[in-house]
Design a protein around this motif. Structure first.
Motif, short mmCIF file in Angstrom:
data_model
loop_
_atom_site.label_atom_id
_atom_site.label_comp_id
_atom_site.label_asym_id
_atom_site.label_seq_id
_atom_site.Cartn_x
_atom_site.Cartn_y
_atom_site.Cartn_z
N GLU A 204 -6.31 -1.40 -0.28
CA GLU A 204 -5.38 -0.27 -0.27
C GLU A 204 -4.14 -0.56 -1.12
O GLU A 204 -3.53 0.36 -1.68
CB GLU A 204 -4.98 0.05 1.16
N ALA A 205 -3.77 -1.82 -1.22
CA ALA A 205 -2.61 -2.20 -2.03
C ALA A 205 -2.95 -2.33 -3.51
O ALA A 205 -2.08 -2.58 -4.33
CB ALA A 205 -2.01 -3.50 -1.51
N ALA B 50 0.84 -1.20 0.00
CA ALA B 50 0.00 0.00 0.00
C ALA B 50 0.87 1.26 0.00
O ALA B 50 0.61 2.21 -0.75
CB ALA B 50 -0.93 -0.01 1.21
#
Length: 521
Positions: free
Chosen positions: A270-271, A238
């Motif tokens: 989020e990544a 992330a």
């Protein structure tokens, strides 16, 4: 020393997505590159000259001036692997065999390769290279200890034609903590997941970023196999994505219990993980317990899939029919589950017993192996003798299930069912708008308009869902591309199965059985 490393051509299979690369994504040649060979190149002495040829994207140069040829291969590549090795040996070139099948069954390479490398290569390949330079190579190098992935080098991505692949592979961990009876992963890599350091992952991502790669597939056996390390990886990814303007779209393989941890799913989001492959196998709890896949019995499978959708994560899944507890009702149950789940990339397979797996050993003891060779489990044949139905009932039920799942109505229903819970906006996309329009034009011209009135009708119904929320339109188009590709492969596979009618499956030559399909990477 001139080393030539070769990845043999895969037979066409479910995972080839041949229709996609031939009709729509014509700028690509195949899905993924041979990460194993790129890693092997990184383990090779630096003063050697190394060339990698992937027969899936380019032809083999049979006159290549090599001192040594290494040929990798999965079980389904074994036939072509033998042909390649024989041709170079006739030239007097020393040939070494490796890959997953050589790791499982090195004995099958006696008389075919001058050396077989069995197991993870980090320690035994440098040893072979030293012995080869000294003129005393051994016929077998077998890794019997535990390999630390901290000792694994950065793959030589510079030796791959990365622009010809839909995604480039990367690996963080090996091994899986579960004990599914049919799986060969735990045989090759064990049940204790081992991981690379985050510094290694960063270096590999930097190398891919410098090469202009956008789509990355973490080919781990189960990325969440060791949860503490997985959380650290996702947090790192992330941060990396933020620092580099979300350069990558990621995909990976996980177990279904990922859906039970909402914080973990937020990290995946989020990544910028866009999809994951999950071995769902069966909606039958009896089948899951029988095959020791208890992790799939701890929560509602359908609800778990829709939880992933709610985080904007696409689900690809594997399914199996033919477990001992499966009777003829399993085909309808699988059909209903796949339809309701909305999973478009649903690889339905016949249960097959792979060599050295617990399933193979059990069925061998019970006298229920139809042959010693396990055909690829996405073809219309298996080496398993079912318990609750006849072999012919298993095949006919499987063929009917494939036909029903690839019908245009089923494609449209899956898209609709997925959209009911796929509420999060799509992840960052790196396909330029002009290329998306080009792909859309090819889909319409080569896939929709040629499919007849029935396909037009159901496509337009799906298109309406996308037009109501333009953020989802690329997903509608992508699902139709995938659906048509799977339908095309299923039709070819059924035609090939029809040609085999009247033949005893046990007497089908190995090379002919291998022709039909490929095991997942």
């Amino acid at each position: 020393m001139r080393l030539l490393l070769i990845n043999p051509k895969f037979p066409e299979s479910f995972w080839s997505f041949s229709w996609v690369v031939e009709k729509v994504m014509t700028d690509k040649k195949t899905m993924n590159p041979p990460l194993g060979l790129a890693t092997l190149a990184g383990l090779t002495p630096p003063h050697w000259e190394i060339t990698i040829i992937d027969e899936n994207v380019e032809e083999i140069d049979w006159d290549f001036p090599a001192d040594l040829v290494g040929v990798c291969g999965m079980q389904v590549q074994f036939g072509r692997q033998k042909e390649i090795m024989a041709r170079f040996r006739r030239r007097g070139v020393y040939v070494v065999a490796g890959g997953s099948y050589a790791s499982l069954c090195p004995e099958d390479y006696a008389g075919i390769a001058e050396t077989a490398v069995s197991g993870e290569a980090e320690y035994i390949w440098p040893r072979f290279c030293a012995d080869f330079e000294a003129g005393r190579p051994q016929p077998l190098y077998r890794e019997e200890g535990e390999v630390s992935l901290r000792d694994s080098p950065a793959p030589r991505f510079d030796l791959l034609k990365t622009d010809l692949y839909a995604a480039v592979s990367l690996q963080f961990s090996r091994g899986c903590p579960f004990r599914c009876e049919f799986c060969d992963i735990i045989v090759m890599f064990g049940r204790k997941p081992r991981t690379k350091g985050l510094d290694q992952v960063e270096r590999e991502l930097d190398l891919l970023r410098m090469r202009g790669v956008r789509n990355v597939f973490f080919v781990d056996d189960n990325l969440i196999g060791h949860l503490p390390d997985c959380r650290k990886l996702l947090a790192f990814l992330a941060g990396y994505q933020k620092r580099h303007n979300y350069r990558f779209t990621f995909g990976t393989e996980v177990s279904i219990n990922v859906a039970a941890d909402l914080d973990l799913l937020r990290l995946f989001r989020e990544a910028n993980f866009a999809w994951c492959f999950i071995g769902i196998e069966s909606p039958s709890e009896a089948s899951l317990r029988e095959t020791k896949k208890e992790q799939n019995t701890r929560a509602d499978l359908l609800a778990s899939v829709h939880t992933l959708y709610s985080f904007g994560i696409e689900v690809l899944a594997g399914f199996i029919v033919g477990f001992d507890s499966d009777d003829r009702t399993i085909f309808e149950r699988q059909y209903r589950f796949i339809l309701e789940s909305g999973i478009m990339v649903s690889m339905v397979a016949l249960l097959a017993a792979l060599p050295k797996t617990p399933l193979y050993e059990r069925l061998q003891r019970e006298g229920r192996l139809r042959s010693s060779f396990a055909p690829d489990n996405t073809v219309h044949a298996t080496n398993v003798d079912p318990l609750q139905m006849s072999y012919d009932d298993l095949l006919s039920g499987y063929e009917d299930l494939q036909r029903r799942l690839t019908d245009e109505k089923a494609i449209a229903e899956r898209i609709r069912n997925k959209f009911r819970s796929f509420r999060a906006p799509p992840t960052f996309s790196h396909v330029p708008r002009t290329r998306l329009l080009l792909y859309m034009g090819r889909l319409l011209a080569r896939g929709i308009l040629t499919g007849g009135v029935r396909r037009w009708y159901y496509f337009l119904r799906s298109l309406g869902l996308g037009l109501r929320d333009p953020r989802r339109l690329p997903m509608v188009l992508s699902d139709w591309v995938i659906g048509i590709s799977i339908k095309t492969f299923a039709a070819k596979s059924a035609a090939q199965a029809s040609c085999q009618q009247g033949k005893d499956q046990e007497l089908v030559p190995l090379d002919e059985a291998l022709f039909f399909a490929q095991k997942i990477p």
